[in-house]
Scaffold this active site. Sequence first.
Site, short mmCIF file in Angstrom:
data_model
loop_
_atom_site.label_atom_id
_atom_site.label_comp_id
_atom_site.label_asym_id
_atom_site.label_seq_id
_atom_site.Cartn_x
_atom_site.Cartn_y
_atom_site.Cartn_z
N MET A 275 -36.32 -69.89 -35.15
CA MET A 275 -37.79 -69.39 -35.02
C MET A 275 -38.22 -68.01 -34.97
SD MET A 275 -40.61 -70.42 -31.81
CE MET A 275 -39.83 -71.87 -31.47
N PRO A 276 -38.11 -67.48 -36.15
CA PRO A 276 -38.38 -65.95 -36.24
C PRO A 276 -39.69 -65.56 -35.95
CG PRO A 276 -37.65 -67.03 -38.42
CD PRO A 276 -37.87 -68.16 -37.49
N TYR A 277 -39.53 -64.31 -35.26
CA TYR A 277 -40.80 -63.74 -34.73
C TYR A 277 -40.63 -62.26 -35.43
CZ TYR A 277 -43.86 -60.90 -31.82
OH TYR A 277 -44.77 -59.99 -31.45
N PHE B 108 -43.36 -66.74 -37.28
CA PHE B 108 -44.32 -66.29 -36.83
C PHE B 108 -44.53 -64.68 -37.02
CE2 PHE B 108 -43.34 -69.83 -33.93
CZ PHE B 108 -44.45 -70.11 -33.50
#
Length: 69
Positions: free
Chosen positions: A1-3, A41
């Site tokens: 889940m990259p931000y 994100f």
Amino acid sequence: MPYVNVRITREGATAGQKAEIIAGVTDLLVRVLDKSPSTTFVVIDEVELEDWGIGGLPAADYRRRQPGS
């Protein structure tokens, strides 16, 4: 889940330009790291020019010192 947090100076980036940044960053993470776009994100923060510094100078002063400015 990259931000990913992108910070730019507040100088009139349009909603369309921001959408292009979001799409481009998302695409980069999909291509390079095989991340899912649905869990990627991207947040864009706009910072006032007077709150941005480069090379020990406020950004406006730094720009004035650059050749051709």
